[in-house]
Write an enzyme that holds these catalytic residues in place. Structure first.
Site, short mmCIF file in Angstrom:
data_model
loop_
_atom_site.label_atom_id
_atom_site.label_comp_id
_atom_site.label_asym_id
_atom_site.label_seq_id
_atom_site.Cartn_x
_atom_site.Cartn_y
_atom_site.Cartn_z
N CYS A 96 83.98 -20.01 86.72
CA CYS A 96 85.03 -19.60 87.65
C CYS A 96 85.16 -18.09 87.57
O CYS A 96 85.33 -17.54 86.48
CB CYS A 96 86.36 -20.27 87.31
SG CYS A 96 87.67 -19.70 88.40
N ASN B 207 80.12 -26.19 84.86
CA ASN B 207 80.66 -27.55 84.71
C ASN B 207 79.71 -28.35 83.85
O ASN B 207 78.54 -27.99 83.69
CB ASN B 207 80.70 -28.25 86.07
CG ASN B 207 81.69 -27.62 87.00
OD1 ASN B 207 81.37 -26.65 87.66
ND2 ASN B 207 82.88 -28.16 87.04
N HIS C 153 84.63 -28.15 82.39
CA HIS C 153 83.61 -27.12 82.17
C HIS C 153 83.14 -27.24 80.72
O HIS C 153 83.89 -27.70 79.86
CB HIS C 153 84.18 -25.74 82.49
CG HIS C 153 84.30 -25.50 83.96
ND1 HIS C 153 83.42 -24.72 84.67
CD2 HIS C 153 85.19 -25.98 84.87
CE1 HIS C 153 83.76 -24.73 85.96
NE2 HIS C 153 84.84 -25.49 86.10
N ARG D 84 79.31 -25.71 95.15
CA ARG D 84 80.52 -24.89 95.26
C ARG D 84 80.85 -24.25 93.90
O ARG D 84 80.65 -23.07 93.70
CB ARG D 84 81.70 -25.75 95.79
CG ARG D 84 82.92 -24.95 96.20
CD ARG D 84 83.80 -24.53 95.07
NE ARG D 84 84.29 -25.64 94.26
CZ ARG D 84 84.95 -25.47 93.11
NH1 ARG D 84 85.18 -24.25 92.64
NH2 ARG D 84 85.35 -26.51 92.39
N ASP D 85 81.27 -25.05 92.94
CA ASP D 85 81.67 -24.49 91.64
C ASP D 85 80.46 -23.80 90.99
O ASP D 85 80.59 -22.74 90.37
CB ASP D 85 82.19 -25.62 90.73
CG ASP D 85 83.19 -25.14 89.70
OD1 ASP D 85 83.12 -23.96 89.32
OD2 ASP D 85 84.04 -25.93 89.27
N HIS E 295 87.48 -32.95 85.56
CA HIS E 295 86.62 -31.83 85.98
C HIS E 295 86.50 -30.90 84.76
O HIS E 295 87.37 -30.05 84.54
CB HIS E 295 87.32 -31.13 87.16
CG HIS E 295 86.64 -29.91 87.68
ND1 HIS E 295 85.96 -29.88 88.89
CD2 HIS E 295 86.53 -28.65 87.19
CE1 HIS E 295 85.49 -28.68 89.11
NE2 HIS E 295 85.82 -27.90 88.10
P1 HMG Z 1 95.62 -12.95 99.43
O1 HMG Z 1 94.90 -11.64 99.36
O2 HMG Z 1 96.95 -13.06 98.76
O3 HMG Z 1 95.68 -13.51 100.92
O4 HMG Z 1 94.64 -14.03 98.78
P2 HMG Z 1 96.51 -13.07 102.17
O5 HMG Z 1 97.07 -14.29 102.76
O6 HMG Z 1 97.43 -11.92 101.83
O7 HMG Z 1 95.36 -12.51 103.15
C1 HMG Z 1 94.60 -11.34 102.83
C2 HMG Z 1 93.36 -11.31 103.72
O8 HMG Z 1 92.52 -12.42 103.40
C3 HMG Z 1 93.67 -11.43 105.22
O9 HMG Z 1 92.67 -10.71 105.91
C4 HMG Z 1 93.48 -12.90 105.49
O10 HMG Z 1 93.14 -13.18 106.82
C5 HMG Z 1 92.29 -13.22 104.57
P3 HMG Z 1 92.97 -9.24 106.52
O11 HMG Z 1 94.16 -9.42 107.40
O12 HMG Z 1 93.27 -8.36 105.31
O13 HMG Z 1 91.70 -8.90 107.20
N1 HMG Z 1 92.28 -14.64 104.17
C6 HMG Z 1 91.23 -15.45 104.33
N2 HMG Z 1 89.99 -15.26 104.81
C7 HMG Z 1 89.17 -16.33 104.80
N3 HMG Z 1 89.52 -17.55 104.36
C8 HMG Z 1 90.74 -17.78 103.86
C9 HMG Z 1 91.65 -16.70 103.83
N4 HMG Z 1 92.92 -16.59 103.41
C10 HMG Z 1 93.29 -15.33 103.62
N5 HMG Z 1 91.06 -19.00 103.41
C11 HMG Z 1 93.80 -16.27 98.69
C12 HMG Z 1 95.03 -15.38 98.66
C13 HMG Z 1 94.24 -17.65 98.27
C14 HMG Z 1 93.23 -16.28 100.09
C15 HMG Z 1 92.77 -15.67 97.69
O14 HMG Z 1 93.38 -15.50 96.47
C16 HMG Z 1 91.56 -16.57 97.53
O15 HMG Z 1 90.77 -16.72 98.44
N6 HMG Z 1 91.39 -17.14 96.30
C17 HMG Z 1 90.31 -18.07 96.04
C18 HMG Z 1 89.74 -17.82 94.68
C19 HMG Z 1 88.63 -18.80 94.42
O16 HMG Z 1 87.93 -19.22 95.32
N7 HMG Z 1 88.46 -19.17 93.12
C20 HMG Z 1 87.43 -20.08 92.73
C21 HMG Z 1 87.68 -21.48 93.15
S1 HMG Z 1 88.90 -22.33 92.17
C22 HMG Z 1 88.01 -22.93 90.82
O17 HMG Z 1 86.85 -22.63 90.67
C23 HMG Z 1 88.68 -23.90 89.90
C24 HMG Z 1 88.25 -25.35 90.13
O18 HMG Z 1 86.84 -25.49 90.02
C25 HMG Z 1 88.93 -26.27 89.09
C26 HMG Z 1 88.76 -25.78 87.65
O19 HMG Z 1 87.61 -25.65 87.20
O20 HMG Z 1 89.78 -25.53 87.03
C27 HMG Z 1 88.65 -25.85 91.52
MG MG Z 2 85.73 -25.71 88.18
#
Ligand code: HMG
Ligand code: MG
Length: 304
Positions: A239, A248, A208, A15-16, A206
């Site tokens: 990220c 990581n 990086h 995933r990450d 966690h």
């Molecule tokens: P948004 O644009 O504000 O969402 O994004 P929305 O609720 O307004 O919806 C917009 C569109 O997205 C809609 O579709 C929804 O249906 C769709 P439309 O009507 O336009 O066709 N939608 C989705 N589709 C699939 N799956 C979903 C989903 N939700 C809405 N779950 C949102 C808000 C949170 C969805 C967006 O910002 C997002 O997906 N962000 C994720 C970013 C991400 O994955 N970042 C990397 C992971 S985090 C990380 O790596 C850190 C970590 O490792 C820890 C660390 O290292 O610190 C965990």
């Molecule tokens: Mg991470």
């Protein structure tokens, strides 16, 4: 406090690691996870049910989760930011899910398009559903040391949001040094604040490795009794919303450190390294793990 006798590794490479790689086929992801399943790892993060517009690299998470060969005793989890993500993860057969928030407003806005307070509200209905379906929920907190948008994070802010995630029903909070700027002293101050608010056994780390400090920081956390460590095979990852953040800490390096300290992990280092070599071959890159490189060199060394 002495270091723990046993540590759980949460493998986040699929995933990450792969969320940062644009061209990995579903077949390669499935093979990677299947190889990781045979290493003794008990917790494997297999995908993310996030917006495919935001992170297209994870758009095939449902196919991945449905094609992997699940081993009994291994938990296959997925990241879910909202109810929609939770429903998709459930459909795909995730054993466990992870919600992810931030302790800095800037990163929260950039990563999940809302404030910290809004994210906590958004998690509430998801937690209700998870409870209804008996799905355990892990909580991630990003930017526990520094934020690429807001600068340094106060340890008290980390502790406050960590406590909220536990109150929401997370069984554990994984403290993310997203941009890897932490050094042992800052990690110690941060973990110290967090453990005033939530029990030690609910804390995971966690880290990086962007600034090469992850192993030193893990050692620091181990000395404070933390016994759950997230890592990514071959040190893959980063990220998409933290510019310049590299992978990581490598699982191979964490295993070598832990085994050297006499800590049990239940994970076979050589098998993890092999899974990493195979994935790196697909990606056309070398593992970021020094341990992996040393193992490879040892294998290639002519026998005398
Ligand atoms: P948004 O644009 O504000 O969402 O994004 P929305 O609720 O307004 O919806 C917009 C569109 O997205 C809609 O579709 C929804 O249906 C769709 P439309 O009507 O336009 O066709 N939608 C989705 N589709 C699939 N799956 C979903 C989903 N939700 C809405 N779950 C949102 C808000 C949170 C969805 C967006 O910002 C997002 O997906 N962000 C994720 C970013 C991400 O994955 N970042 C990397 C992971 S985090 C990380 O790596 C850190 C970590 O490792 C820890 C660390 O290292 O610190 C965990
Ligand atoms: Mg991470």
């Amino acid at each position: 406090m002495s270091i723990p006798k046993q540590v759980t590794i949460v493998e986040v490479g699929a995933r990450d690691g792969l969320q940062n790689e644009p061209k990995v086929s579903t077949t390669s992801k499935v093979r990677f996870i299947d190889e990781l399943s045979l290493t003794g790892l008990k917790c494997i993060e297999a995908g993310a049910f996030v917006s495919p517009q935001w992170v297209p690299q994870m758009a095939d998470s449902k196919s991945v989760m449905q094609q992997i060969h699940r081993l009994p005793g291994v938990t296959y989890s997925a990241l879910t930011p909202n109810v929609k993500g939770f429903e998709l993860a459930l459909e795909a057969g995730a054993d466990q899910i992870a919600i992810f928030g931030s302790c800095s407003e800037g990163f929260s806005q950039h990563n999940i398009n809302c404030s910290i307070a809004e994210s906590l509200n958004r998690f509430e209905p998801l937690m209700v559903l998870a409870q209804k379906h008996h799905i355990p929920v892990r909580g991630y907190l990003s930017c526990v040391v520094d934020c690429p948008y807001d600068g340094p994070t106060a340890p008290q802010s980390v502790a406050m949001v960590a406590k909220k995630l536990i109150e929401l029903g997370c069984y554990e909070v994984s403290l993310g040094d997203t941009i890897g700027t932490g050094t042992p002293q800052r990690i110690a101050s941060m973990v110290d604040e967090v453990r005033k608010q939530i029990p030690l056994h609910q804390i995971a780390v966690h880290f990086h490795d962007t600034w090469g400090q992850a192993l030193a920081n893990i050692y620091q956390a181990l000395t404070m009794g933390v016994n759950v460590i997230d890592s990514s095979t071959a040190g893959l990852g980063g990220c998409p919303y933290a510019y310049g953040a590299s992978g990581n800490v490598a699982t191979e390096d964490v295993l070598y450190l832990c085994h050297g300290l006499g800590i049990e992990t239940g994970v076979n280092l050589e098998k993890v390294a092999e899974a990493g070599w195979n994935m790196c071959q697909q990606l056309g890159k070398s593992p970021m793990s020094k341990t992996s490189l040393a193992l490879k060199a040892q294998r290639l060394r002519p026998k005398s």
